[in-house]
Design a protein around this motif. Structure first.
Motif, short mmCIF file in Angstrom:
data_model
loop_
_atom_site.label_atom_id
_atom_site.label_comp_id
_atom_site.label_asym_id
_atom_site.label_seq_id
_atom_site.Cartn_x
_atom_site.Cartn_y
_atom_site.Cartn_z
N VAL A 304 -3.18 16.20 3.26
CA VAL A 304 -4.13 16.14 2.11
C VAL A 304 -5.02 15.58 2.53
N HIS A 305 -5.49 14.59 3.63
CA HIS A 305 -6.75 13.97 3.78
C HIS A 305 -7.22 12.97 3.15
N ALA A 306 -6.18 12.40 2.51
CA ALA A 306 -6.45 11.03 1.60
C ALA A 306 -5.09 10.29 1.25
N HIS A 307 -5.26 9.14 1.16
CA HIS A 307 -4.10 8.34 1.00
C HIS A 307 -3.76 8.41 -0.54
N TRP A 308 -2.57 8.51 -0.83
CA TRP A 308 -2.05 8.66 -1.90
C TRP A 308 -0.48 7.70 -2.15
N ALA A 309 -0.13 7.13 -3.13
CA ALA A 309 1.10 6.74 -3.37
C ALA A 309 1.63 6.95 -4.82
N SER A 310 2.94 7.61 -4.86
CA SER A 310 3.25 8.02 -6.21
C SER A 310 4.68 7.82 -6.45
N ASP A 311 5.16 7.52 -7.68
CA ASP A 311 6.38 7.35 -8.19
C ASP A 311 7.02 9.04 -8.43
N VAL A 329 1.85 8.90 1.03
CA VAL A 329 0.80 9.83 1.55
C VAL A 329 -0.20 9.35 2.47
N CYS A 330 -0.38 9.66 3.82
CA CYS A 330 -1.16 8.96 4.57
C CYS A 330 -2.54 10.01 4.45
N SER A 331 -3.60 9.25 4.71
CA SER A 331 -4.98 10.01 5.10
C SER A 331 -4.97 10.77 6.14
N SER A 332 -6.02 11.27 6.55
CA SER A 332 -6.23 11.92 7.87
C SER A 332 -6.82 10.84 9.06
N ILE A 333 -6.66 11.21 10.14
CA ILE A 333 -7.07 10.54 11.42
C ILE A 333 -8.54 10.72 11.19
N ARG A 357 0.15 6.11 -8.32
CA ARG A 357 -0.38 4.78 -8.34
C ARG A 357 -1.52 4.19 -7.51
N PHE A 358 -1.61 5.29 -6.57
CA PHE A 358 -3.00 4.71 -5.70
C PHE A 358 -3.56 6.12 -4.90
N HIS A 359 -4.90 6.01 -4.72
CA HIS A 359 -5.57 7.21 -4.06
C HIS A 359 -6.84 6.38 -3.50
N ASN A 360 -7.10 6.92 -2.20
CA ASN A 360 -8.09 6.32 -1.51
C ASN A 360 -8.69 7.63 -0.53
N ASN A 361 -9.94 7.61 -0.42
CA ASN A 361 -10.45 8.89 0.42
C ASN A 361 -10.83 8.43 1.89
N LEU A 362 -10.62 7.22 2.28
CA LEU A 362 -11.08 6.87 3.64
C LEU A 362 -10.32 7.40 4.59
N ARG A 363 -10.55 7.68 5.95
CA ARG A 363 -9.53 7.79 6.77
C ARG A 363 -8.60 6.63 7.47
N GLY A 364 -7.67 7.07 7.93
CA GLY A 364 -6.65 6.03 8.20
C GLY A 364 -5.14 6.42 8.45
N ARG A 403 17.39 -0.19 -4.19
CA ARG A 403 18.01 0.16 -5.22
C ARG A 403 17.15 0.02 -6.61
N VAL A 404 16.04 -0.06 -6.23
CA VAL A 404 14.77 -0.06 -7.43
C VAL A 404 13.97 1.06 -7.11
N PRO A 405 14.37 2.18 -7.44
CA PRO A 405 13.40 3.14 -7.28
C PRO A 405 11.88 2.94 -7.92
N GLY A 406 10.86 3.33 -7.01
CA GLY A 406 9.41 3.11 -7.72
C GLY A 406 8.61 2.10 -6.75
N LEU A 407 7.44 2.27 -7.03
CA LEU A 407 6.45 1.38 -6.15
C LEU A 407 6.03 0.14 -6.96
N HIS A 408 5.62 -0.85 -6.11
CA HIS A 408 5.37 -2.17 -6.58
C HIS A 408 4.08 -2.53 -5.88
N LEU A 409 2.98 -2.74 -6.47
CA LEU A 409 1.47 -3.08 -5.68
C LEU A 409 1.57 -4.56 -5.66
#
Length: 439
Positions: A304-311, A329-333, A357-364, A403-409
């Motif tokens: 998807v050419h962007a960073h994402w993190a989701s529950d 989800v990793c962004s694109s190179i 929980r997170f989105h960023n549209n830089l490459r990486g 054993r603890v499903p979900g993301l912690h920033l």
């Protein structure tokens, strides 16, 4: 290991693990081939060397002979004959302790590519390898066998990447990823693109051009692959990923898994190019995790050419529904060009999609560290890909506990000057309006 103590299944899912270029030297006299009586070749190792598909006893070594890698016929400037290729494997980079050596034929029908399949080596060991044709010596590659199946490493460093369009920017992210020396690299799609020149254009225009037409034939593919391989940052990336494992808690795949509703109104507007287009299949997988007692499923995604993190939710229509896992989800190179940074939580879709929980549209790329207790994910970004040499930094860090499903920033480094991502994020993916209405 990691989020589960179940058996590790070794496989070849890593992006082609390839050799770092280190100091080499001439083959010892005992291994040097006799002078060739055939026509002398120009330097044939322009595409470097590589290794991959490892297990605890061995791996595959690779190279392709191509004095002219961008030749239009896809044959790399090689003559139409079989060429003997000598190889060595050593325990040290100076080849003072050679453990294996041999010769393999490079055939014209295989575009003079060679694969040396080795077995009977020691587990969890680093090795060095090189090839020789006539008087030409290849760069030295560095690789590693997998740990023994009965061992349990304390940590595992894994990175994953996606989408490297040659025309859209420079492959600096590959070099930056390589310098972190992960033990596994997964590439989750669009390693190279098939388009003809300027068919797929980045915002602001393309920065460099593909050679040749749209990739339709084997010759086209070889030519395009050769152009990618000659990029120095991509060759540097092949210095890592010496072995690969699959955990029963990790699912590496190519398209967005969690629901993403694009519209704030009563209708759910989703992409047909993602798992949102296959609701019944996604539900079977999700419920299958629960039925099987998977402790903490984590989906790894690209495309998807962007960073994402989701529950991951049992029922996305109900925000209070049970969290059953996480998606990274990793962004694109390079695909999409430079992109833009933004404050965490500023993407407009997050207002009615509470589980991302997170989105960023830089490459990486994303780098993870896996232990028995947790998985830590660092979202690495580059400020630009429109010129070479950009630095990489950790934009955000998430922890997923066993054993603890979900993301912690646990770390968030917002940009100095932020702007929200526009509604055209992930542009180009088809959407469909479902008849599902929010309660």
């Amino acid at each position: 290991m990691s989020l589960s103590r179940r058996t590790i299944l070794l496989s070849g899912l890593a992006a082609g693990a390839a050799g770092a270029v280190v100091a080499g030297g001439a083959l010892p006299a005992s291994a040097a081939p006799a002078p060739s009586r055939t026509r002398a070749l120009s330097y044939p190792f322009t595409l470097g060397v590589a290794s991959g598909d490892p297990d605890h006893e061995g791996f595959v070594l690779w190279t392709r002979l191509a004095p002219q890698p961008l030749a239009e016929d896809g044959l790399g400037g090689m003559p139409d004959r079989t060429v003997p290729v000598f190889w060595e494997l050593a325990a040290d980079e100076r080849f003072r302790h050679v453990v294996r050596r041999g010769v393999v034929d490079a055939h014209a029908a295989s575009a003079h590519s060679v694969h040396v399949e080795l077995a009977g080596l020691l587990p969890g060991r680093e090795y060095f390898y090189r090839f020789r044709v006539q008087r030409h010596l290849s760069p030295v590659g560095r690789t590693r066998t997998a740990p023994a199946p009965w061992s349990l490493p304390a940590t595992l460093a894994m990175a994953f990447a996606s989408c490297s369009q040659y025309e859209h920017g420079y492959f600096t992210a590959y070099r930056q990823l390589a310098e972190t020396e992960p033990e596994i690299v997964l590439h989750l799609g669009d390693y190279q693109y098939e388009y003809a020149r300027d068919t797929y254009t980045a915002p602001g225009g393309n920065l460099r051009d593909h050679e040749g037409p749209e990739t339709r034939t084997l010759a086209n593919y070889r030519q395009r692959h050769a152009q990618y391989k000659t990029d120095p940052d991509l060759q540097a990336a092949h210095a890592v990923a010496p072995w690969a494992v699959v955990f029963d808690d990790l699912l590496a795949q190519q398209v967005f898994f969690a629901q993403r509703d694009r519209d704030s109104g009563p209708l759910t507007v989703t992409s047909m190019d993602a798992w949102d287009g296959y609701l019944a299949s996604r539900d079977r997988i999700t419920r299958g995790w629960l039925a099987a007692g998977v402790r903490n499923p984590v989906v790894l995604t690209g495309d998807v050419h962007a960073h994402w993190a989701s529950d991951l939710k049992l029922d996305y229509a109900d925000p209070t529904s049970r969290t059953v896992g996480s998606e990274l989800v990793c962004s694109s190179i390079t695909s999409g060009g430079d992109g833009a940074d933004s404050a965490t939580g500023s993407h407009p879709w997050l207002a009615w999609n509470p589980h991302p929980r997170f989105h960023n549209n830089l490459r990486g790329y994303v780098r993870t560290t896996i232990t028995r207790e947790q998985l830590t994910a660092d979202f690495a970004v580059l400020p630009y890909v429109s010129s070479p040499g950009a630095p990489a930094r950790t934009r955000a860090r998430f922890v997923i506990e066993d054993r603890v499903p979900g993301l912690h920033l646990t770390r968030d480094e917002p940009p100095a000057a932020t702007r929200a991502a526009g509604p055209d994020a992930d542009a180009g993916q088809r959407t469909v309006e479902s008849e599902t209405r929010r309660p």
